[in-house]
Design a protein around this motif. Structure first.
Motif, PDB file in Angstrom:
ATOM      1  N   PRO A  34     -10.350 -25.497  10.999  1.00 19.78           N
ATOM      2  CA  PRO A  34      -9.554 -26.722  11.116  1.00 19.78           C
ATOM      3  C   PRO A  34      -8.351 -26.760  10.179  1.00 19.78           C
ATOM      4  O   PRO A  34      -7.307 -27.319  10.520  1.00 19.78           O
ATOM      5  CB  PRO A  34     -10.561 -27.830  10.782  1.00 19.78           C
ATOM      6  N   ASP A  35      -8.477 -26.155   9.006  1.00 21.64           N
ATOM      7  CA  ASP A  35      -7.371 -26.146   8.050  1.00 21.64           C
ATOM      8  C   ASP A  35      -6.229 -25.236   8.495  1.00 21.64           C
ATOM      9  O   ASP A  35      -5.121 -25.319   7.943  1.00 21.64           O
ATOM     10  CB  ASP A  35      -7.857 -25.704   6.672  1.00 21.64           C
ATOM     11  N   ARG A  36      -6.503 -24.361   9.492  1.00 23.07           N
ATOM     12  CA  ARG A  36      -5.477 -23.402   9.924  1.00 23.07           C
ATOM     13  C   ARG A  36      -5.053 -23.633  11.377  1.00 23.07           C
ATOM     14  O   ARG A  36      -4.378 -22.799  11.961  1.00 23.07           O
ATOM     15  CB  ARG A  36      -6.010 -21.977   9.773  1.00 23.07           C
ATOM     16  N   ARG A  37      -5.402 -24.807  11.918  1.00 26.80           N
ATOM     17  CA  ARG A  37      -5.143 -25.011  13.348  1.00 26.80           C
ATOM     18  C   ARG A  37      -3.654 -25.083  13.679  1.00 26.80           C
ATOM     19  O   ARG A  37      -3.265 -24.864  14.826  1.00 26.80           O
ATOM     20  CB  ARG A  37      -5.852 -26.277  13.840  1.00 26.80           C
ATOM     21  N   LYS A  38      -2.804 -25.375  12.664  1.00 27.03           N
ATOM     22  CA  LYS A  38      -1.363 -25.395  12.889  1.00 27.03           C
ATOM     23  C   LYS A  38      -0.678 -24.130  12.380  1.00 27.03           C
ATOM     24  O   LYS A  38       0.547 -24.043  12.373  1.00 27.03           O
ATOM     25  CB  LYS A  38      -0.745 -26.628  12.230  1.00 27.03           C
ATOM     26  N   ASP A  39      -1.476 -23.162  11.978  1.00 26.97           N
ATOM     27  CA  ASP A  39      -0.965 -21.876  11.491  1.00 26.97           C
ATOM     28  C   ASP A  39      -0.760 -20.958  12.685  1.00 26.97           C
ATOM     29  O   ASP A  39      -1.729 -20.496  13.305  1.00 26.97           O
ATOM     30  CB  ASP A  39      -1.971 -21.283  10.501  1.00 26.97           C
ATOM     31  N   ALA A  40       0.490 -20.696  13.044  1.00 31.90           N
ATOM     32  CA  ALA A  40       0.787 -19.896  14.239  1.00 31.90           C
ATOM     33  C   ALA A  40       0.186 -18.498  14.145  1.00 31.90           C
ATOM     34  O   ALA A  40      -0.295 -17.950  15.145  1.00 31.90           O
ATOM     35  CB  ALA A  40       2.297 -19.818  14.450  1.00 31.90           C
ATOM     36  N   GLY A  41       0.184 -17.927  12.951  1.00 30.45           N
ATOM     37  CA  GLY A  41      -0.385 -16.590  12.791  1.00 30.45           C
ATOM     38  C   GLY A  41      -1.875 -16.568  13.026  1.00 30.45           C
ATOM     39  O   GLY A  41      -2.397 -15.667  13.702  1.00 30.45           O
TER      40      GLY A  41
END
Length: 302
Positions: A34-41
Protein backbone atom coordinates in the motif's frame (compact mmCIF):
# COMPACT_ATOMS: atom_id res chain seq x y z
CA UNK A 1 -2.35 -20.86 -11.77
CA UNK A 2 -3.28 -17.56 -13.43
CA UNK A 3 -2.04 -14.41 -11.70
CA UNK A 4 -4.05 -11.17 -11.37
CA UNK A 5 -3.21 -7.75 -9.96
CA UNK A 6 -6.15 -5.45 -9.11
CA UNK A 7 -4.97 -1.85 -9.28
CA UNK A 8 -7.46 -0.01 -7.11
CA UNK A 9 -8.52 -2.99 -5.03
CA UNK A 10 -9.68 -0.79 -2.13
CA UNK A 11 -12.56 0.77 -4.09
CA UNK A 12 -16.11 -0.59 -4.32
CA UNK A 13 -15.59 -2.44 -7.60
CA UNK A 14 -12.07 -3.58 -6.73
CA UNK A 15 -13.14 -5.00 -3.38
CA UNK A 16 -16.00 -6.87 -5.01
CA UNK A 17 -13.75 -8.32 -7.73
CA UNK A 18 -11.23 -9.36 -5.11
CA UNK A 19 -13.93 -11.08 -3.06
CA UNK A 20 -15.22 -12.97 -6.10
CA UNK A 21 -11.74 -14.03 -7.21
CA UNK A 22 -10.66 -14.99 -3.69
CA UNK A 23 -12.61 -18.22 -3.94
CA UNK A 24 -11.58 -18.94 -7.55
CA UNK A 25 -9.43 -22.06 -7.69
CA UNK A 26 -7.71 -21.03 -10.91
CA UNK A 27 -6.58 -17.55 -9.89
CA UNK A 28 -3.83 -16.24 -7.61
CA UNK A 29 -4.19 -12.59 -6.58
CA UNK A 30 -1.10 -10.39 -6.28
CA UNK A 31 -1.02 -7.06 -4.44
CA UNK A 32 1.31 -4.11 -4.22
CA UNK A 33 2.53 -2.71 -0.92
CA UNK A 34 0.00 0.00 0.00
CA UNK A 35 2.86 2.42 0.68
CA UNK A 36 4.13 1.92 -2.89
CA UNK A 37 0.84 1.92 -4.79
CA UNK A 38 1.70 5.27 -6.43
CA UNK A 39 5.28 4.22 -7.19
CA UNK A 40 5.40 3.72 -10.97
CA UNK A 41 8.50 1.55 -10.72
CA UNK A 42 6.98 -0.78 -8.14
CA UNK A 43 3.80 -1.00 -10.17
CA UNK A 44 5.69 -1.82 -13.36
CA UNK A 45 7.69 -4.52 -11.54
CA UNK A 46 4.52 -6.22 -10.31
CA UNK A 47 2.70 -5.84 -13.63
CA UNK A 48 5.53 -7.63 -15.43
CA UNK A 49 4.95 -10.66 -13.18
CA UNK A 50 1.19 -11.18 -13.68
CA UNK A 51 -1.06 -12.39 -16.46
CA UNK A 52 -3.77 -9.73 -16.17
CA UNK A 53 -4.03 -6.32 -14.50
CA UNK A 54 -7.52 -5.14 -13.58
CA UNK A 55 -7.85 -1.35 -13.37
CA UNK A 56 -10.41 -0.05 -10.86
CA UNK A 57 -9.23 3.54 -11.06
CA UNK A 58 -10.37 6.98 -12.20
CA UNK A 59 -9.95 7.53 -15.94
CA UNK A 60 -6.72 9.54 -15.72
CA UNK A 61 -5.09 6.99 -13.40
CA UNK A 62 -6.18 4.15 -15.71
CA UNK A 63 -4.54 5.87 -18.67
CA UNK A 64 -1.32 6.29 -16.70
CA UNK A 65 -1.26 2.61 -15.71
CA UNK A 66 -1.91 1.57 -19.33
CA UNK A 67 1.04 3.76 -20.35
CA UNK A 68 3.22 1.86 -17.87
CA UNK A 69 1.96 -1.45 -19.25
CA UNK A 70 2.72 -0.38 -22.81
CA UNK A 71 6.31 0.40 -21.82
CA UNK A 72 6.81 -3.18 -20.61
CA UNK A 73 6.82 -4.47 -24.18
CA UNK A 74 6.83 -8.26 -24.32
CA UNK A 75 6.47 -8.42 -20.53
CA UNK A 76 3.21 -6.45 -20.57
CA UNK A 77 0.21 -8.20 -19.04
CA UNK A 78 -3.28 -8.22 -20.45
CA UNK A 79 -5.36 -5.33 -19.13
CA UNK A 80 -9.02 -5.22 -18.10
CA UNK A 81 -10.09 -1.63 -17.45
CA UNK A 82 -13.20 -0.91 -15.38
CA UNK A 83 -13.09 2.87 -15.91
CA UNK A 84 -14.70 4.77 -18.81
CA UNK A 85 -11.30 5.64 -20.30
CA UNK A 86 -11.27 3.07 -23.11
CA UNK A 87 -14.85 1.91 -23.59
CA UNK A 88 -15.17 3.35 -27.09
CA UNK A 89 -11.46 3.21 -28.00
CA UNK A 90 -11.09 1.45 -31.38
CA UNK A 91 -8.11 -0.68 -30.28
CA UNK A 92 -9.84 -2.03 -27.17
CA UNK A 93 -12.33 -4.90 -27.01
CA UNK A 94 -15.67 -4.19 -25.35
CA UNK A 95 -16.22 -6.57 -22.45
CA UNK A 96 -19.83 -7.58 -22.99
CA UNK A 97 -19.52 -11.25 -24.03
CA UNK A 98 -23.20 -11.48 -24.97
CA UNK A 99 -23.01 -8.60 -27.47
CA UNK A 100 -23.02 -11.03 -30.41
CA UNK A 101 -21.99 -14.57 -31.25
CA UNK A 102 -18.32 -13.68 -31.66
CA UNK A 103 -17.73 -11.27 -28.78
CA UNK A 104 -16.70 -13.85 -26.18
CA UNK A 105 -14.07 -15.12 -28.61
CA UNK A 106 -12.78 -11.60 -29.19
CA UNK A 107 -12.47 -11.05 -25.44
CA UNK A 108 -10.68 -14.39 -25.07
CA UNK A 109 -7.88 -13.33 -27.43
CA UNK A 110 -7.74 -9.61 -26.60
CA UNK A 111 -4.83 -7.90 -24.84
CA UNK A 112 -6.93 -4.90 -23.83
CA UNK A 113 -10.55 -5.21 -22.67
CA UNK A 114 -12.84 -2.46 -21.36
CA UNK A 115 -15.40 -3.54 -18.78
CA UNK A 116 -18.84 -2.03 -19.60
CA UNK A 117 -20.67 0.51 -17.48
CA UNK A 118 -23.59 -0.74 -15.40
CA UNK A 119 -26.31 1.35 -17.08
CA UNK A 120 -24.76 0.66 -20.47
CA UNK A 121 -24.89 -3.10 -19.88
CA UNK A 122 -28.67 -3.00 -19.43
CA UNK A 123 -29.34 -0.55 -22.26
CA UNK A 124 -27.13 -2.32 -24.80
CA UNK A 125 -28.54 -5.71 -23.84
CA UNK A 126 -32.04 -4.43 -24.64
CA UNK A 127 -31.29 -2.44 -27.78
CA UNK A 128 -28.44 -4.08 -29.67
CA UNK A 129 -30.33 -7.26 -30.65
CA UNK A 130 -33.38 -5.29 -31.81
CA UNK A 131 -31.37 -2.73 -33.79
CA UNK A 132 -29.33 -5.55 -35.35
CA UNK A 133 -32.55 -7.37 -36.32
CA UNK A 134 -33.97 -4.23 -37.91
CA UNK A 135 -36.91 -4.03 -35.51
CA UNK A 136 -35.65 -0.69 -34.17
CA UNK A 137 -34.03 1.54 -36.83
CA UNK A 138 -30.73 3.03 -35.75
CA UNK A 139 -32.06 6.59 -36.10
CA UNK A 140 -35.09 6.04 -33.84
CA UNK A 141 -35.46 8.74 -31.14
CA UNK A 142 -35.24 6.77 -27.90
CA UNK A 143 -35.45 7.49 -24.19
CA UNK A 144 -33.68 5.24 -21.70
CA UNK A 145 -34.74 5.40 -18.04
CA UNK A 146 -32.82 3.72 -15.26
CA UNK A 147 -32.57 3.47 -11.49
CA UNK A 148 -29.53 2.18 -9.62
CA UNK A 149 -28.56 1.42 -6.07
CA UNK A 150 -26.37 4.05 -4.44
CA UNK A 151 -23.25 1.84 -4.38
CA UNK A 152 -22.58 2.84 -8.00
CA UNK A 153 -21.98 6.44 -6.95
CA UNK A 154 -18.70 5.93 -5.09
CA UNK A 155 -17.63 6.43 -1.49
CA UNK A 156 -19.17 9.89 -1.12
CA UNK A 157 -22.64 8.87 -2.24
CA UNK A 158 -22.49 5.64 -0.24
CA UNK A 159 -21.70 7.62 2.89
CA UNK A 160 -24.46 10.15 2.21
CA UNK A 161 -27.08 7.41 1.90
CA UNK A 162 -25.89 5.24 4.75
CA UNK A 163 -25.63 8.22 7.10
CA UNK A 164 -29.06 9.56 6.14
CA UNK A 165 -27.99 12.71 4.27
CA UNK A 166 -29.27 11.76 0.82
CA UNK A 167 -32.84 11.86 -0.53
CA UNK A 168 -34.83 8.66 -0.93
CA UNK A 169 -34.77 9.07 -4.71
CA UNK A 170 -33.04 11.45 -7.09
CA UNK A 171 -32.66 12.05 -10.81
CA UNK A 172 -29.28 13.17 -12.06
CA UNK A 173 -27.26 13.52 -15.27
CA UNK A 174 -29.97 15.71 -16.78
CA UNK A 175 -27.44 17.76 -18.75
CA UNK A 176 -27.38 14.79 -21.16
CA UNK A 177 -23.65 14.16 -20.73
CA UNK A 178 -23.66 11.00 -18.63
CA UNK A 179 -20.39 9.11 -19.06
CA UNK A 180 -22.16 5.92 -20.22
CA UNK A 181 -23.86 7.56 -23.20
CA UNK A 182 -21.02 7.12 -25.72
CA UNK A 183 -20.83 3.37 -25.19
CA UNK A 184 -24.62 3.03 -25.12
CA UNK A 185 -24.91 4.71 -28.49
CA UNK A 186 -22.01 2.90 -30.11
CA UNK A 187 -22.69 -0.65 -28.97
CA UNK A 188 -26.46 -0.42 -29.28
CA UNK A 189 -25.83 0.47 -32.93
CA UNK A 190 -27.66 3.81 -32.74
CA UNK A 191 -26.91 6.70 -35.08
CA UNK A 192 -29.12 9.05 -33.02
CA UNK A 193 -27.95 9.81 -29.50
CA UNK A 194 -30.66 8.63 -27.05
CA UNK A 195 -32.00 10.63 -24.13
CA UNK A 196 -30.76 8.95 -20.97
CA UNK A 197 -32.42 9.65 -17.60
CA UNK A 198 -30.55 7.93 -14.73
CA UNK A 199 -31.63 7.95 -11.10
CA UNK A 200 -30.57 6.66 -7.69
CA UNK A 201 -32.78 4.93 -5.14
CA UNK A 202 -32.29 4.38 -1.43
CA UNK A 203 -31.00 0.81 -1.74
CA UNK A 204 -27.38 -0.31 -1.85
CA UNK A 205 -27.24 -2.35 -5.04
CA UNK A 206 -29.51 -3.38 -7.88
CA UNK A 207 -30.66 -1.79 -11.11
CA UNK A 208 -33.50 -1.57 -13.59
CA UNK A 209 -33.07 -0.10 -17.08
CA UNK A 210 -36.13 0.52 -19.26
CA UNK A 211 -36.83 1.73 -22.80
CA UNK A 212 -40.40 2.72 -23.80
CA UNK A 213 -41.50 2.22 -27.40
CA UNK A 214 -44.42 3.34 -29.54
CA UNK A 215 -44.72 0.24 -31.70
CA UNK A 216 -46.63 1.89 -34.54
CA UNK A 217 -43.90 4.54 -34.80
CA UNK A 218 -41.43 1.82 -35.81
CA UNK A 219 -41.35 1.05 -39.56
CA UNK A 220 -42.24 -2.62 -39.23
CA UNK A 221 -44.87 -2.00 -36.54
CA UNK A 222 -43.71 -5.06 -34.59
CA UNK A 223 -45.79 -6.88 -32.03
CA UNK A 224 -44.69 -7.43 -28.45
CA UNK A 225 -44.16 -11.10 -29.22
CA UNK A 226 -41.79 -10.26 -32.08
CA UNK A 227 -39.61 -8.13 -29.84
CA UNK A 228 -39.50 -10.84 -27.19
CA UNK A 229 -38.73 -13.53 -29.76
CA UNK A 230 -35.82 -11.53 -31.21
CA UNK A 231 -34.33 -10.97 -27.77
CA UNK A 232 -34.84 -14.62 -26.79
CA UNK A 233 -33.14 -15.80 -29.99
CA UNK A 234 -30.17 -13.52 -29.38
CA UNK A 235 -29.58 -14.75 -25.82
CA UNK A 236 -30.63 -18.37 -26.31
CA UNK A 237 -28.51 -20.73 -24.26
CA UNK A 238 -26.73 -17.92 -22.42
CA UNK A 239 -25.73 -18.42 -18.81
CA UNK A 240 -25.86 -14.84 -17.56
CA UNK A 241 -28.44 -13.00 -19.68
CA UNK A 242 -31.95 -14.47 -19.70
CA UNK A 243 -35.16 -13.38 -21.39
CA UNK A 244 -38.16 -14.03 -19.15
CA UNK A 245 -41.92 -13.40 -19.47
CA UNK A 246 -43.18 -10.24 -17.86
CA UNK A 247 -45.19 -11.22 -14.77
CA UNK A 248 -46.10 -7.94 -13.13
CA UNK A 249 -43.92 -5.60 -11.15
CA UNK A 250 -40.18 -5.32 -11.73
CA UNK A 251 -37.78 -5.55 -8.78
CA UNK A 252 -34.38 -3.87 -9.37
CA UNK A 253 -32.97 -5.78 -6.39
CA UNK A 254 -33.87 -9.21 -7.77
CA UNK A 255 -30.31 -10.20 -8.77
CA UNK A 256 -28.25 -8.87 -5.88
CA UNK A 257 -24.80 -10.51 -5.59
CA UNK A 258 -25.21 -12.41 -8.86
CA UNK A 259 -23.95 -12.03 -12.44
CA UNK A 260 -27.46 -12.52 -13.82
CA UNK A 261 -29.36 -10.05 -15.98
CA UNK A 262 -33.01 -10.62 -16.82
CA UNK A 263 -34.72 -9.06 -19.81
CA UNK A 264 -38.46 -8.78 -20.38
CA UNK A 265 -40.87 -7.12 -22.77
CA UNK A 266 -43.87 -5.50 -21.09
CA UNK A 267 -46.62 -3.37 -22.55
CA UNK A 268 -50.01 -3.47 -24.24
CA UNK A 269 -50.66 -4.94 -27.66
CA UNK A 270 -54.04 -3.16 -28.00
CA UNK A 271 -52.38 0.16 -27.08
CA UNK A 272 -49.39 -0.66 -29.30
CA UNK A 273 -46.98 0.41 -26.59
CA UNK A 274 -44.08 -1.53 -25.11
CA UNK A 275 -41.45 -1.18 -22.40
CA UNK A 276 -38.20 -3.11 -22.64
CA UNK A 277 -36.78 -3.82 -19.17
CA UNK A 278 -33.44 -5.16 -17.95
CA UNK A 279 -32.75 -5.91 -14.29
CA UNK A 280 -29.27 -6.60 -12.93
CA UNK A 281 -26.99 -5.98 -9.98
CA UNK A 282 -25.03 -2.79 -10.67
CA UNK A 283 -22.10 -4.37 -8.77
CA UNK A 284 -22.62 -7.80 -10.39
CA UNK A 285 -23.29 -8.00 -14.12
CA UNK A 286 -22.93 -4.22 -14.08
CA UNK A 287 -19.37 -4.19 -12.69
CA UNK A 288 -17.42 -6.82 -10.74
CA UNK A 289 -19.41 -9.85 -11.90
CA UNK A 290 -18.85 -8.84 -15.51
CA UNK A 291 -15.16 -8.26 -14.75
CA UNK A 292 -14.74 -11.79 -13.42
CA UNK A 293 -16.63 -13.17 -16.42
CA UNK A 294 -14.23 -11.29 -18.72
CA UNK A 295 -11.19 -12.39 -16.69
CA UNK A 296 -12.17 -16.03 -17.04
CA UNK A 297 -12.28 -15.57 -20.81
CA UNK A 298 -9.00 -13.65 -20.94
CA UNK A 299 -7.23 -16.27 -18.80
CA UNK A 300 -8.62 -19.25 -20.71
CA UNK A 301 -10.66 -20.41 -17.71
CA UNK A 302 -14.00 -20.28 -19.56
Amino acid sequence: MATVFIDGEAGTTGLSIRERLGAHAGVELRSIDPDRRKDAGAKAELMAQVDVVVLCLPDAASRETVRIADELGDDAPKVLDASTAYRVAPDWTYGFPELDAGQAGRIRTARRVSNPGCYATGAIALLHPLVSAGLIPDDTPLTINAVSGYSGGGKGMIADYEEGRAPKFQLYGLEMEHKHLPEIQRFSGLSMRPIFVPSVGNFRQGMAVSVPLHLDALPGKPKLAELEAALAAHYEGGEHVRVVPHDGRVDPLAHTDTNVMQIRVAGSEPRRQAVLVATLDNLGKGASGAAVQNLELMLGLA
